[in-house]
Enzyme design. Sequence first.
Site, PDB file in Angstrom:
ATOM      1  N   TYR A  42      12.439   9.621 -20.007  1.00 35.43           N
ATOM      2  CA  TYR A  42      11.177   8.896 -19.874  1.00 35.43           C
ATOM      3  C   TYR A  42      10.471   8.931 -21.220  1.00 35.43           C
ATOM      4  CZ  TYR A  42       8.996  13.532 -18.902  1.00 35.43           C
ATOM      5  OH  TYR A  42       8.582  14.840 -18.950  1.00 35.43           O
ATOM      6  N   THR A  43       9.527   8.000 -21.414  1.00 37.35           N
ATOM      7  CA  THR A  43       8.941   7.828 -22.743  1.00 37.35           C
ATOM      8  C   THR A  43       7.712   8.685 -23.010  1.00 37.35           C
ATOM      9  OG1 THR A  43       7.556   5.995 -21.974  1.00 37.35           O
ATOM     10  CG2 THR A  43       9.753   5.441 -22.844  1.00 37.35           C
ATOM     11  N   GLU A 104      15.621   4.594 -21.999  1.00 36.52           N
ATOM     12  CA  GLU A 104      14.265   5.122 -21.805  1.00 36.52           C
ATOM     13  C   GLU A 104      13.558   4.320 -20.712  1.00 36.52           C
ATOM     14  OE1 GLU A 104      12.480   7.538 -23.409  1.00 36.52           O
ATOM     15  OE2 GLU A 104      13.586   7.978 -25.275  1.00 36.52           O
ATOM     16  N   ASP A 161      12.789  15.676 -19.300  1.00 37.71           N
ATOM     17  CA  ASP A 161      12.900  14.310 -18.790  1.00 37.71           C
ATOM     18  C   ASP A 161      14.326  13.991 -18.317  1.00 37.71           C
ATOM     19  OD1 ASP A 161      13.364  14.548 -21.651  1.00 37.71           O
ATOM     20  OD2 ASP A 161      13.544  12.369 -21.734  1.00 37.71           O
TER      21      ASP A 161
END
Length: 263
Positions: A42-43, A104, A161
């Site tokens: 994830y960003t 992402e 993440d």
Amino acid sequence: MKSFCLALIAVLLAGCTGGLRIDDSHTATGQNSRVQYVVLHYTSADLQRSLDLLTHTEVSSHYLIGDAPATVYRLVDEDRRAWHAGVSEWQGRTWLNSTTIGIELVNQGYYQTAAGRYWQPFSAQQIDKLIVLLKDIVKRHQLPLGAIIAHSDVAPQRKVDPGPLFPWKRLADEGLVPWPDEAAVARQQALFALSLPSVQWFQEQLARNGYTVPRQGELDEATRNVIAAFQMKYRPANYDGQPDAETAARLLVLNQQNAARRE
């Protein structure tokens, strides 16, 4: 006409005397894709910030999936290396940027609140688009089951993440990731509830699954981080990093299934 003929002859002579001519009429059968894994992230940012970070800094990924709308952006060609995994290791392979495709998802990750850590859920549309993209990548690169992994799998000492709200079971239901048989897990969990394996056993089984983990038999911070990474993926309701009967059962059954599939 004369000048045209002279020019044509010059071009033909140049082609004969200069440059490299490559014969592509033969193709080797002993080859496969350079891509070995797909790493999911994830960003920790919104869409605009994510695009800025992934296109104007030294961090990059092959794909970015927005949240509203769930647009799939291609930022790096798959035949080129993106800088998304950093210091990483999985199944004995290190520095995975060279052998992976990075994806992402726009997601803020987590917030620290007075009540504890709050994780942002992923949108259904994002996951739908991700599944279509993953199926396409898996087919084109002929990736085996187990090739789709988390950033927290390959860097458990520094990354979490895509986090415990990422729907790995949904990907398993789509045939994209392995998942332990629940009936076998229940049977094994009952046995482990009577006698929990040692820390050394957990370390050996985690290493067998693909993680880089200490092997000294001590429940140190590094080992707890790896256990937590496994739990976030296969038992996200509780990812405290502590060895327990359910974690042991899921780990053992998964490893047994993986071994049977390879035979």
